[in-house]
Design a protein around this motif. Structure first.
Motif, PDB file in Angstrom:
ATOM      1  N   SER A   1       0.865  -1.094  -0.022  1.00 37.53           N
ATOM      2  CA  SER A   1      -0.024  -0.035  -0.043  1.00 37.53           C
ATOM      3  C   SER A   1       0.688   1.170   0.253  1.00 37.53           C
ATOM      4  O   SER A   1       0.597   2.229  -0.735  1.00 37.53           O
ATOM      5  CB  SER A   1      -0.931   0.026   1.161  1.00 37.53           C
ATOM      6  OG  SER A   1      -0.272   0.033   2.459  1.00 37.53           O
ATOM      7  N   SER A   2       1.973   1.189   0.651  1.00 37.67           N
ATOM      8  CA  SER A   2       2.816   2.357   0.774  1.00 37.67           C
ATOM      9  C   SER A   2       3.423   2.583  -0.821  1.00 37.67           C
ATOM     10  O   SER A   2       3.635   4.004  -1.088  1.00 37.67           O
ATOM     11  CB  SER A   2       3.899   2.286   1.555  1.00 37.67           C
ATOM     12  OG  SER A   2       3.260   1.958   2.871  1.00 37.67           O
ATOM     13  N   LEU A   3       3.921   1.717  -1.459  1.00 33.52           N
ATOM     14  CA  LEU A   3       4.574   1.622  -2.609  1.00 33.52           C
ATOM     15  C   LEU A   3       3.477   2.391  -3.623  1.00 33.52           C
ATOM     16  O   LEU A   3       3.854   3.248  -4.205  1.00 33.52           O
ATOM     17  CB  LEU A   3       5.121   0.515  -2.903  1.00 33.52           C
ATOM     18  CG  LEU A   3       6.467   0.294  -2.575  1.00 33.52           C
ATOM     19  CD1 LEU A   3       7.029  -1.238  -3.204  1.00 33.52           C
ATOM     20  CD2 LEU A   3       7.417   1.236  -3.062  1.00 33.52           C
ATOM     21  N   ILE A   4       2.293   1.802  -3.539  1.00 28.50           N
ATOM     22  CA  ILE A   4       1.249   2.179  -4.333  1.00 28.50           C
ATOM     23  C   ILE A   4       0.836   3.867  -4.273  1.00 28.50           C
ATOM     24  O   ILE A   4       0.516   4.630  -5.105  1.00 28.50           O
ATOM     25  CB  ILE A   4      -0.013   1.325  -4.402  1.00 28.50           C
ATOM     26  CG1 ILE A   4       0.306  -0.190  -4.724  1.00 28.50           C
ATOM     27  CG2 ILE A   4      -1.255   1.873  -5.337  1.00 28.50           C
ATOM     28  CD1 ILE A   4      -0.786  -0.790  -4.637  1.00 28.50           C
ATOM     29  N   ALA A   5       0.902   4.015  -2.755  1.00 30.11           N
ATOM     30  CA  ALA A   5       0.524   5.447  -2.542  1.00 30.11           C
ATOM     31  C   ALA A   5       1.685   6.384  -2.949  1.00 30.11           C
ATOM     32  O   ALA A   5       1.520   7.409  -3.574  1.00 30.11           O
ATOM     33  CB  ALA A   5       0.386   5.612  -1.030  1.00 30.11           C
ATOM     34  N   ALA A   6       3.008   5.897  -3.068  1.00 28.37           N
ATOM     35  CA  ALA A   6       4.031   6.589  -3.543  1.00 28.37           C
ATOM     36  C   ALA A   6       3.995   6.826  -4.988  1.00 28.37           C
ATOM     37  O   ALA A   6       4.072   7.905  -5.431  1.00 28.37           O
ATOM     38  CB  ALA A   6       5.498   6.135  -2.938  1.00 28.37           C
ATOM     39  N   ILE A   7       3.506   5.708  -5.620  1.00 28.52           N
ATOM     40  CA  ILE A   7       3.266   5.866  -7.173  1.00 28.52           C
ATOM     41  C   ILE A   7       2.262   6.888  -7.507  1.00 28.52           C
ATOM     42  O   ILE A   7       2.261   7.820  -8.422  1.00 28.52           O
ATOM     43  CB  ILE A   7       2.863   4.549  -7.500  1.00 28.52           C
ATOM     44  CG1 ILE A   7       4.325   3.595  -7.741  1.00 28.52           C
ATOM     45  CG2 ILE A   7       2.489   4.713  -9.042  1.00 28.52           C
ATOM     46  CD1 ILE A   7       4.114   2.205  -7.896  1.00 28.52           C
ATOM     47  N   ALA A   8       1.189   6.794  -6.488  1.00 23.06           N
ATOM     48  CA  ALA A   8      -0.003   7.619  -6.845  1.00 23.06           C
ATOM     49  C   ALA A   8       0.399   9.207  -6.615  1.00 23.06           C
ATOM     50  O   ALA A   8       0.068  10.154  -7.387  1.00 23.06           O
ATOM     51  CB  ALA A   8      -1.169   7.381  -6.069  1.00 23.06           C
ATOM     52  N   SER A   9       1.413   9.304  -5.815  1.00 24.77           N
ATOM     53  CA  SER A   9       1.646  10.712  -5.122  1.00 24.77           C
ATOM     54  C   SER A   9       2.645  11.305  -6.461  1.00 24.77           C
ATOM     55  O   SER A   9       2.378  12.396  -6.801  1.00 24.77           O
ATOM     56  CB  SER A   9       2.422  10.743  -4.020  1.00 24.77           C
ATOM     57  OG  SER A   9       1.913  10.157  -3.190  1.00 24.77           O
ATOM     58  N   LEU A  10       3.399  10.159  -7.148  1.00 23.53           N
ATOM     59  CA  LEU A  10       4.360  10.881  -8.410  1.00 23.53           C
ATOM     60  C   LEU A  10       3.477  11.382  -9.255  1.00 23.53           C
ATOM     61  O   LEU A  10       3.715  12.096  -9.885  1.00 23.53           O
ATOM     62  CB  LEU A  10       5.170   9.697  -8.616  1.00 23.53           C
ATOM     63  CG  LEU A  10       6.275   9.288  -8.098  1.00 23.53           C
ATOM     64  CD1 LEU A  10       7.173   8.163  -8.770  1.00 23.53           C
ATOM     65  CD2 LEU A  10       7.402  10.557  -8.131  1.00 23.53           C
TER      66      LEU A  10
END
Lengths: 219, 682
Positions: B37-46
């Motif tokens: 979830s954190s990685l996906i959140a980071a991608i979404a932030s990007l």
């Protein structure tokens, strides 16, 4: 003024008279009878308006009123009173002469209030709108001044009678669907009240609604 | 459909909204859940960053009407440069914090499941982006409430502690009072836009096209300012900040303080510059005065705190104040039709918004790492952490330098710009303002100095000296947490060293909002020099300053480390005093004491000294057995504003409770009397 309007006015006067009768009656069976009479006058008046105005759906309303308010509801309430062994005396919060005076004031107020409508309306029944409104208010007054749950439901039903009367006299009745719905509502309300009575009595050993003040949170 | 910034932004929001759906799939694999979830959140932030940067860079405006929404009231979305800028701000911090969360959230695993944290973290992010992208009052408020509710549950995460419940309650209370004010403000504007006949006025577009009469515009502005101030934590509505931020998980505090408060700033800018547009000068002065109050009071209260996260929370009040000063100045300049000055001031405010998101995020993440390692929040129980957590210490120091507005980091640039805006105020036509503004500038200078003092204290007491705590197992932050902090630290440095690039990138925003731009002047000597107005007034070359500082540091380092006698560590010199222990260290309380003495009237101070005499011996006061010193510094605003309001509402509630008689007749009388009165009146 034609004859139908005159008969209708007499019926309206009788409805108002029964409404006052409900206010002064001290015996519970007397109340039931008066209520049944009020229903009867109402039913005749509705049928008459239906005939005069050629609104044939009003006949159905009239028959419905006759069945529900003259026969079924008084019967249900009668059974309830017998089953629950309720006191035959009606207990009031405010004494009866004062209630009468308040009732008279309300009737005058209703006439004053409906004066502008009377000016505008062209219906046969226009003079009875004030009576209808007064019946509603007297029903409400009855609910306020009585302590007993059974008398309160009679007050409530009398109020409904007034509303029904107002509907016929102001606009020749509501659409049939609405009236059927209202009739059903009244029947269901009576059932709910019946169940309610049993519960109140089980909880408080009495049908005196003042007992319900005990449900309130202590200060 | 070709890729446009709007598509990227919308997909970022959708990703954030759908991450919570992952939680049920990974209930039994919590570590995996956190990573994914954190990685996906980071991608979404990007994605969000890309959308934001792209929008601002192109200066494009895209609007869409969604087929969703209430009947006949579809949701309107719009991505313009201002939204793009805030997308960038939120995305930048969201990216770092999401990476930081990988390590940080795992710290909870031994104590409780983290499903709730992950669900609400992502809803919270989505809510913030939705607020920014909303272009009608309904969608704005719905998003606003999603954001508030999600962050409420995040503050409540460790709900077994009473202080968490209290903090969260105060937070949701203030947030809702604010939301009501915002709702009323939009109501006023919408009704002026189309009247009460139809609902068309609920879009911001309809409001934009309306010329508001000044009286109603003022009502709408004051309500909006009240509502957004409650969210931003403007003094005196700041009380929820120091209660809610310290108890929230640190990654959440970083987001709440770093970017959630900024959505309120966004709201103020949106309503004043974009929707109302035409306003009298004194609105700007109101914003300026509240900004100043927040800045000065925030930093003074921060100085008195010994809880690390509470201190940072009060600093958020201060920084929101500084941002508001910029915006207030911009408003004043705009109403006097000085577009270039207004552009300078609003650039300063928005730049500080970006900067504050970066360094406050960094500081909260640093504080989170410290808390994670030491399990205490009181910095009087820390000390000497620089040896145990060198990475965190260095990164926290960068945050401290940035927030204290020291070059070459970013805090300096935006505060310097704010000062430049102040120094240009003599060109205003109003003599009163000519008097007020220099005073305000002096207060801002005081704030900056006090902030530096405060962070000398925060860093010194926490990281320097010797370890005061009891348990000795203190570990360095995990790699992902370090990466998260390094990212923000690098952005702090970048924003500090290349301000010219950033300012020319975001120049479209002042151009659209106030009709002036800085590019013609700011970059007139190339990227090297930042020249707000003209060369003869002031200019700042961040890269040169950075290089000089770097050179000096390098020279000293070389000078110290190449000598024959290299530095070596020895035991602490105890001045000939036999038993030296950690309790003899300088404490945060003693560091702040001079200011407590001078400005004591501002705080509600309760200081008690209890001397426990050794009984039986003569002269027992000379050699007491022990001395207890207790200090409590409280916010005066509680007594002045919050408690009276709370008491009044309880009083009204009690009076209203009297209506409940418990008797049917009484209730019937109420309705009867109401009917009669209505019949008589109508």
């Amino acid at each position: 003024m034609n004859i139908a309007a005159q008969i209708n006015s007499i019926l309206a006067a009788l409805v108002l008279l029964t409404a006052f009768g409900l206010l002064v009656q001290r015996r519970i069976y007397g109340l039931l009878h008066l209520f049944a009479w009020q229903g009867l006058f109402l039913s005749i008046s509705t049928g008459l308006v239906g005939y005069v105005a050629r609104q044939h759906h009003l006949y159905i309303s009239s028959i419905l009123t006759l069945a529900l308010k003259v026969i079924v509801l008084p019967y249900i309430l009668h059974t309830l009173i017998v089953r629950l062994k309720i006191h035959k005396e009606v207990e009031t919060v405010v004494n009866i002469p004062t209630t009468m005076l308040m009732g008279i004031a309300l009737v005058i107020f209703s006439y004053h209030l409906t004066a502008p409508i009377r000016e505008l309306s062209t219906l046969v029944t226009r003079s009875t709108i004030a009576v209808a409104l007064a019946t509603v208010m007297l029903g409400l007054l009855m609910m306020i001044t009585r302590r007993h749950a059974v008398t309160q439901i009679i007050g409530f039903l009398a109020m409904e009678n007034g509303l029904f009367f107002a509907a016929t006299s102001a606009t020749y009745g509501m659409p049939l669907v609405v009236e059927l719905g209202v009739g059903l509502d009244i029947l269901i309300a009576a059932f709910i009240f019946g169940i309610f009575f049993f519960h109140i009595r089980e909880t408080f050993d009495s049908l005196d609604v003042e007992q319900m003040a005990r449900l309130k949170e202590e200060e | 459909m070709s890729i446009s910034p709007f598509i990227l932004a919308a997909s970022a929001i959708l990703i954030f909204l759908s991450i919570p759906l992952l939680v049920p799939l990974f209930l039994r694999h919590q570590r995996l859940l956190i990573n994914i979830s954190s990685l996906i959140a980071a991608i979404a932030s990007l994605l969000a960053i890309t959308a934001g940067v792209w929008t601002v860079w192109k200066g494009s405006t895209e609007s869409y009407i969604m087929p969703l929404g209430l009947p006949d009231l579809p949701f309107h979305l719009r991505l313009d440069p201002l939204s793009g800028f805030f997308f960038t701000v939120i995305g930048l911090l969201g990216f770092s914090v999401s990476i930081y969360s990988i390590g940080y959230v795992k710290g909870f695993l031994s104590r409780r499941p983290v499903n709730r944290l992950i669900i609400f973290y992502n809803l919270f992010m989505a809510g913030m982006f939705m607020v920014i992208i909303a272009d009608d009052a309904f969608f704005f408020l719905i998003s606003w409430e999603i954001m508030a509710a999600a962050s409420y549950f995040l503050v409540m995460f460790e709900d077994e502690k009473a202080e968490n419940r209290k903090g969260a309650f105060i937070y949701i209370l203030v947030a809702h009072v604010g939301a009501i004010a915002i709702l009323l403000s939009f109501g006023v504007m919408a009704s002026l836009a189309t009247g009460f006949e139809n609902f068309g006025g609920y879009t911001f577009d309809a409001m934009r096209q309306t010329e508001f009469p000044i009286k109603w515009a003022t009502v709408a502005f004051l309500l909006a300012f009240l509502g957004f101030s409650a969210k931003a934590g403007v003094f005196p509505l700041h009380a929820w900040l120091p209660e809610a931020h310290p108890v929230a998980p640190s990654n959440v505090s970083a987001l709440m303080s770093g970017v959630m408060l900024k959505t309120a700033i966004y709201g103020i800018v949106r309503v004043t510059f974009d929707i109302i547009k035409d306003f009298p000068w004194w609105w700007g002065v109101i914003v300026l005065i509240f900004g100043l109050l927040s800045a000065v009071m925030g930093v003074l209260y921060a100085l008195m705190q010994h809880d690390l996260k509470r201190l940072l929370a009060y600093h958020s009040v201060e920084n929101i104040g500084i941002i508001l000063i910029g915006i207030g100045l911009a408003m004043t300049f705009t109403s006097f039709h000085l577009p270039v000055l207004a552009a300078l001031a609003i650039t300063a405010g928005l730049y500080h918004t970006l900067n504050h998101a970066m360094f406050k995020g960094l500081l909260f993440m640093g504080a989170g790492a410290v808390l994670h390692a030491t399990r205490v929040r009181n910095m009087e129980e820390m000390g000497g952490l620089i040896h145990k957590m060198p990475w965190t210490a260095a990164l926290f120091l960068i945050g401290c330098i940035s927030i204290s507005a020291l070059p070459p980091f970013n805090g300096f640039v935006s505060e310097w710009l704010t000062f430049q805006a102040f120094l240009l105020s003599p060109s205003l036509p109003s003599p009163i303002l000519k008097l007020i503004f220099p005073l305000a500038a002096a207060l801002l200078a005081l704030t900056a100095a006090l902030a530096a003092t405060c962070f000398v204290k925060a860093f010194g007491i926490t990281f320097l000296g010797q370890w005061r705590g009891h348990h000795t197992h203190v570990h360095e932050a995990s790699p992902s947490m370090r990466v998260g902090m390094i990212l923000t630290a690098v952005s702090c440095l970048f924003l500090g060293v290349f301000p010219t690039m950033v300012i020319s990138w975001m120049d479209i925003i002042p151009e659209k909002l106030v009709g002036g731009s800085l590019t013609t002047t700011a970059g007139q000597f190339g990227w090297l020099w930042l020249t707000p107005i003209s060369h003869s007034r002031a200019s700042y070359s961040a890269p040169l300053v950075f290089l000089i500082i770097l050179a000096v540091v390098l020279l000293i380092y070389i000078f110290l480390h190449t000598r024959k006698t290299a530095i070596h560590r020895g035991p602490l010199w105890d001045c000939g005093f036999e038993k030296i222990d950690t309790r003899m260290q300088y404490t945060g309380t003693s560091f702040a004491m001079p200011i407590r003495r001078i400005l004591g009237f501002i705080f509600l101070i309760k200081e008690t000294v209890r001397i426990e005499a050794s009984t039986g011996t003569p002269g027992h006061n000379t050699f007491p057995r022990s001395i207890h010193y207790r200090l409590r510094v409280r916010d005066r605003m509680w007594g002045w504003i919050y408690n009276p309001v709370a008491d009044a509402s309880f009083w009204i509630a009690r009076k209203t409770g009297k209506l409940q008689q418990g008797r049917i007749q009484a209730y019937l009388v109420y309705s009867f009397v109401t009917i009669i009165i209505l019949l008589v009146l109508l």
